[in-house]
Design a protein around this motif. Structure first.
Motif, mmCIF file in Angstrom:
data_model
loop_
_atom_site.group_PDB
_atom_site.id
_atom_site.type_symbol
_atom_site.label_atom_id
_atom_site.label_comp_id
_atom_site.label_asym_id
_atom_site.label_seq_id
_atom_site.Cartn_x
_atom_site.Cartn_y
_atom_site.Cartn_z
ATOM 1 N N GLN A 11 0.870 -1.174 0.000
ATOM 2 C CA GLN A 11 0.000 0.000 0.000
ATOM 3 C C GLN A 11 0.911 1.229 0.000
ATOM 4 O OE1 GLN A 11 -2.343 1.460 3.582
ATOM 5 N NE2 GLN A 11 -3.987 0.411 2.463
ATOM 6 N N VAL A 12 0.710 2.113 -0.976
ATOM 7 C CA VAL A 12 1.602 3.260 -1.141
ATOM 8 C C VAL A 12 0.802 4.549 -1.044
ATOM 9 C CG1 VAL A 12 3.195 4.464 -2.694
ATOM 10 C CG2 VAL A 12 3.177 1.957 -2.617
ATOM 11 N N HIS A 20 8.992 15.231 1.251
ATOM 12 C CA HIS A 20 9.302 14.314 0.146
ATOM 13 C C HIS A 20 9.308 12.862 0.625
ATOM 14 C CE1 HIS A 20 10.470 18.088 -1.682
ATOM 15 N NE2 HIS A 20 11.408 18.251 -0.775
ATOM 16 N N LEU A 21 8.202 12.468 1.273
ATOM 17 C CA LEU A 21 8.125 11.132 1.850
ATOM 18 C C LEU A 21 6.967 10.321 1.275
ATOM 19 C CD1 LEU A 21 8.733 11.804 5.658
ATOM 20 C CD2 LEU A 21 10.359 10.831 4.027
ATOM 21 N N PHE A 22 7.283 9.081 0.880
ATOM 22 C CA PHE A 22 6.269 8.073 0.621
ATOM 23 C C PHE A 22 6.132 7.218 1.875
ATOM 24 C CE2 PHE A 22 7.496 8.605 -3.928
ATOM 25 C CZ PHE A 22 6.229 8.763 -4.482
ATOM 26 N N LEU A 135 -2.639 1.953 -4.563
ATOM 27 C CA LEU A 135 -2.191 3.334 -4.589
ATOM 28 C C LEU A 135 -3.279 4.196 -3.958
ATOM 29 C CD1 LEU A 135 -0.742 3.459 -8.212
ATOM 30 C CD2 LEU A 135 0.530 3.138 -6.082
ATOM 31 N N LEU A 136 -2.947 4.844 -2.852
ATOM 32 C CA LEU A 136 -3.931 5.628 -2.113
ATOM 33 C C LEU A 136 -3.952 7.075 -2.595
ATOM 34 C CD1 LEU A 136 -3.344 4.390 1.552
ATOM 35 C CD2 LEU A 136 -5.044 3.597 -0.099
ATOM 36 N N LYS A 137 -5.152 7.605 -2.746
ATOM 37 C CA LYS A 137 -5.304 8.994 -3.163
ATOM 38 C C LYS A 137 -4.992 9.906 -1.985
ATOM 39 C CE LYS A 137 -8.420 11.919 -5.823
ATOM 40 N NZ LYS A 137 -9.688 11.965 -6.578
ATOM 41 N N PRO A 138 -4.234 10.996 -2.200
ATOM 42 C CA PRO A 138 -3.937 11.908 -1.091
ATOM 43 C C PRO A 138 -5.198 12.469 -0.456
ATOM 44 C CG PRO A 138 -2.545 12.376 -3.000
ATOM 45 C CD PRO A 138 -3.577 11.398 -3.458
ATOM 46 N N ASN A 139 -5.169 12.664 0.855
ATOM 47 C CA ASN A 139 -6.316 13.222 1.575
ATOM 48 C C ASN A 139 -6.472 14.718 1.345
ATOM 49 O OD1 ASN A 139 -7.047 10.758 2.774
ATOM 50 N ND2 ASN A 139 -5.486 11.012 4.372
ATOM 51 N N ASN A 140 -5.385 15.368 0.990
ATOM 52 C CA ASN A 140 -5.393 16.817 0.790
ATOM 53 C C ASN A 140 -6.368 17.196 -0.329
ATOM 54 O OD1 ASN A 140 -4.787 19.524 0.217
ATOM 55 N ND2 ASN A 140 -2.616 19.244 0.769
ATOM 56 N N GLY A 163 -6.175 3.094 -6.677
ATOM 57 C CA GLY A 163 -6.782 1.814 -6.341
ATOM 58 C C GLY A 163 -5.812 0.678 -6.518
ATOM 59 N N ASP A 164 -6.317 -0.484 -6.914
ATOM 60 C CA ASP A 164 -5.539 -1.715 -6.926
ATOM 61 C C ASP A 164 -4.858 -1.974 -8.274
ATOM 62 O OD1 ASP A 164 -6.163 -2.350 -4.306
ATOM 63 O OD2 ASP A 164 -8.022 -3.364 -4.878
ATOM 64 N N TYR A 165 -3.598 -2.389 -8.175
ATOM 65 C CA TYR A 165 -2.787 -2.806 -9.330
ATOM 66 C C TYR A 165 -2.073 -4.088 -8.926
ATOM 67 C CZ TYR A 165 -3.640 1.870 -11.201
ATOM 68 O OH TYR A 165 -4.246 3.006 -11.679
#
Length: 598
Positions: A11-12, A20-22, A135-140, A163-165
Motif C-alpha cells: 500500500q503506497v 518528500h516522503l512516501f 495506490l492511495l489517493k492523497p487526503n489533501n 486503487g488496486d494494481y
C-alpha cells in the motif's frame, strides 16, 4: 481483468510533499516461519550502476496481525530479517523521495514519481509469486485532481484512477514506473496498441504534432519487426523541467526527462528544431528497447540479481544498435531528411574522433566496465574510456554497410535485428557474445570475423570512412568553428591552431571543464578546474579565445596565465597544428546512398 488473490500486498501513499516522503505498508500473509528476510534492490535494470536505493528508507518497523511489534534486524545495507511469526505480518516504512531522475523516486507539489526498485521491498522466497499494490489517493483536497499513470495491470488500465494494481511476480512489479499527480494525457493508437504520452511538469507544446510524429515512430518500429507487438498498452511517462535529459526503458513503458522548452510550439509549425528532433530520437530509442533489451537480452542479464553488479560484454549490441536505429527510424518515417540523418551520424563520428579513450578501451571492455567506468565518469573519461553507445552506433553502421556490401544489398542489419527478436526475445532465449557473429556467418553466409576481431577486441579505428565512400558518402574532416561544435556541418571560420580544452565563462576568465590528451592545452599542463586568465597577454573569454589563438604562428610559445586553487601560475602554451575532428558527411552518389538509407 480481475485482481488475483495474492499473499503479498503493498500500500503506497504520499505522506509528505514538503518532506518528500512516501509511506509504504507491506502485508505478507504467509511469512517465512524462520524469520522473513526483506531486501531492496541496489540497482535498476537499464542503468548499470549500484545506487543503493535502501539508503532512502527513513524508518522501518514490523508488527503481526494482532498488533504485536516484531523485532527487525538489519543484516546489511539493503537487507532486513523480521523475527519469526506464524501470523500475517505488516511492514511499515517511509521512503525519502527527492531524486528527480528516470531511475529514482521524487515528490514535489505537482506530482510524485517512483520506480519499484526504490519502493518495494522484495520478500525472500516469494519473489516468483503474484503481488498487488494499492495506490492511495492523497487526503489533501488541493490534490483531489491528481491521477495515476502506470502500465501495471489493473481492472481498467486506461482509467488513471487510484486503487488496486498487480503483477505476476516481483521482477514485473518493479518494471512499471508510477506517476501520481497532475499531468496531461495524450492518447493515440496504432498497430493494435494503445499508447499514451504522459506530460508532467507543465508545457506549452504543440500536442497534435507530437502525437502525429510519435504515432509514425511507433507504427514504424512495430512494423519493423514484422510481427505482432509484444504489448497492448504503452506509456511515454515524461517529466518536463527547464533543462533535463534522460530515458529508461521498461517492459511496457518508458520514463523520460526532457526540457519543456525543446518541445515544439504552435508558432514553429512544421519546423524541425534540433531540440525536438532529439526528443523524438529519445522516444524512438526507448520504445525500440521494448524488443531490444526488455525481451531480447544478453545471457548475463537474464534472471538478474538486483543486489549486485551483473557484468556483460554485450551492451554494444543493445545500446549501440539501438543508438543507430533511433535516428534512422526518424528518417524512415519521413520525419527528417537524409541530410538531417547524415548530420546526426557525422556528430556521432565527431564525438568518437574526439574521444582519446577509444585508443585505450575496447567496446567489449566498455560494456563490461559500465558499472565502474561509464556510469562513474570523471574529468579523465574523455581520455580513458569509450562509450558503448557512441562507438556501438558507429559499429552498427559499419556492420550494416558490410552486410549490404557483401550480400549485394540483399541483406542488412535489419535482418539481424528481426532474427534476434524472433529467435531470442520472442522465445525468451538469451543471446551470447557470439550470437551476432554466428547469425551473419550461418544465415547470411558472410565471413566478417576479421571485422569483429578488430571492432570488438581491439582499439583500432573502425573502417567507417571507406565503407561510407562505398555507399556514395564522402567523409570530410575539418577543424572546428568553435570549441563546442558538435560536428555535422561544414566549417566556415575555423580554428587555425589546436587548443584542446572545453571551457566555461567566469566573471573573470574561463574555467576549464575538460582537457584532451596530447592537445596543446594538455601539453601546456592545463588541468580541469583551472581558471584561464590570459593567453599571450590577452584576457580570455569563450568569445575571444579563437581570435587570440588564430593570431599565433605555428610553434609559437606564449604565456598562459591561470589561477589554480586561487594561486596565480604561468604556463607555456605552444601553438600546435589544428586537429581535424569535425566530421561532415556529403552525399556524392544519391543512388548508392539511397541503397543504404532506404
Amino acid at each position: 481483468m480481475h485482481k488475483p488473490k495474492t499473499n503479498i500486498h503493498y500500500q503506497v501513499s504520499v505522506k509528505s510533499l514538503t518532506g518528500h516522503l512516501f509511506a509504504v505498508k507491506l502485508c505478507i500473509t504467509n511469512p517465512d516461519p524462520l524469520g522473513q528476510v526483506l531486501s531492496l534492490p541496489a540497482w535498476i535494470p537499464g542503468s548499470y550502476m549500484i545506487r543503493d536505493f535502501a539508503k532512502n528508507i527513513v524508518t522501518l518497523s514490523a508488527e503481526n496481525s494482532t498488533g504485536g511489534m516484531l523485532r527487525v534486524d538489519k543484516l546489511d545495507k539493503q537487507t532486513w530479517r523480521v523475527t519469526p511469526s506464524l501470523e500475517t505480518i505488516y511492514i511499515y516504512y517511509d521512503i525519502y523521495a527527492y531524486d528527480l531522475s528516470v531511475r529514482g523516486a521524487y515528490i514535489n507539489d505537482e506530482y510524485a514519481f517512483f520506480n519499484g526498485t526504490n519502493m518495494f521491498l522484495a520478500v525472500k522466497g516469494q519473489t516468483e509469486l503474484p503481488c498487488s499494490v494499492e495506490l492511495l489517493k492523497p487526503n489533501n483536497l488541493k490534490l483531489s485532481h491528481w491521477q495515476v499513470a502506470t502500465t501495471m495491470s489493473s481492472e481498467n488500465p486506461l482509467s488513471h484512477k487510484f486503487g488496486d494494481y498487480w503483477a505476476n511476480n516481483y521482477d514485473q512489479l518493479v518494471d512499471h514506473p508510477v506517476l501520481i499527480g497532475e499531468f496531461d494525457i495524450v492518447p493515440f493508437t496504432t498497430s493494435g496498441v494503445e499508447f499514451e504520452l504522459i506530460l508532467a511538469g507543465g508545457h506549452q507544446a504543440d500536442i497534435a504534432r507530437i502525437k502525429k510524429d510519435l504515432t509514425q515512430i511507433c507504427q514504424h518500429q512495430i512494423e519493423f519487426f514484422q510481427d505482432e507487438a509484444p504489448i497492448s498498452h504503452y506509456q511515454f511517462i515524461t517529466l518536463l523541467t527547464d533543462n533535463a535529459f534522460g530515458g529508461l526503458e521498461h517492459i511496457s513503458s518508458t520514463a523520460l526527462m526532457y526540457s519543456r522548452k525543446d518541445l515544439p510550439s504552435l508558432y514553429q509549425q512544421d519546423k524541425m528544431t534540433e531540440g525536438y528532433q532529439v526528443f523524438l530520437s529519445l522516444c524512438s530509442h526507448e520504445f525500440l528497447h521494448t524488443w531490444h533489451v526488455k525481451r531480447t537480452k544478453p545471457e548475463e542479464l537474464f534472471n538478474t540479481s538486483l543486489d549486485k553488479e551483473q557484468y556483460t560484454q554485450q551492451l554494444w549490441i543493445y545500446e549501440g544498435f539501438t543508438s543507430y536505429y533511433d535516428d534512422l527510424s526518424l528518417l524512415r518515417c519521413g520525419l527528417i531528411s537524409e541530410q538531417d540523418y547524415l548530420k546526426v551520424m557525422a556528430q556521432n563520428l565527431s564525438r568518437l574522433l574526439r574521444n582519446q579513450g577509444r585508443f585505450k578501451q575496447s567496446i567489449t571492455d566498455s560494456s563490461f566496465d559500465a558499472w565502474t567506468k561509464f556510469y562513474k565518469q570523471d574529468e579523465g573519461a574523455i581520455n580513458n574510456i569509450v562509450s558503448y553507445y557512441n562507438k556501438g552506433a558507429v559499429l552498427a553502421m559499419c556492420l550494416d554497410l558490410l552486410i549490404k556490401q557483401h550480400s549485394h544489398n540483399k541483406h542488412s542489419l535489419d535482418d539481424l535485428m528481426r532474427f534476434l527478436w524472433t529467435n531470442h526475445g520472442k522465445l525468451n532465449i538469451p543471446t551470447t557474445i557470439n550470437t551476432v557473429q554466428e547469425f551473419i556467418s550461418d544465415h547470411i553466409d558472410i565471413d566478417l570475423s576479421d571485422f569483429f576481431d578488430l571492432a570488438l577486441y581491439t582499439t583500432k579505428e573502425l573502417p567507417f570512412t571507406s565503407l561510407l565512400e562505398e555507399f556514395g558518402v564522402n567523409v570530410k574532416l575539418n577543424p572546428r568553428d568553435k570549441l563546442e561544435d558538435k560536428g555535422g556541418i561544414p566549417t566556415t571560420e575555423a580554428f587555425l591552431f589546436d587548443f584542446g580544452a572545453q571551457i566555461k565563462d567566469q566573471d573573470v576568465g574561463v574555467i576549464v571543464l575538460q582537457v584532451t590528451e596530447s592537445s596543446a592545452a594538455f601539453n601546456a599542463g592545463l588541468q580541469v578546474k583551472d581558471v584561464i586568465v590570459a593567453l599571450n597577454n590577452w584576457q580570455v573569454s569563450n568569445a575571444n579565445l579563437k581570435h587570440i589563438i588564430n593570431n599565433l604562428t605555428l610553434d609559437q610559445r606564449v604565456d598562459l596565465v591561470i589561477l589554480r586553487d586561487k594561486k596565480l601560475k604561468t604556463l607555456s602554451f605552444t601553438a600546435q597544428p589544428v586537429v581535424l575532428d569535425n566530421v561532415y558527411l556529403e552525399i556524392m552518389d544519391e543512388k548508392k546512398c539511397a541503397s543504404w538509407l532506404q
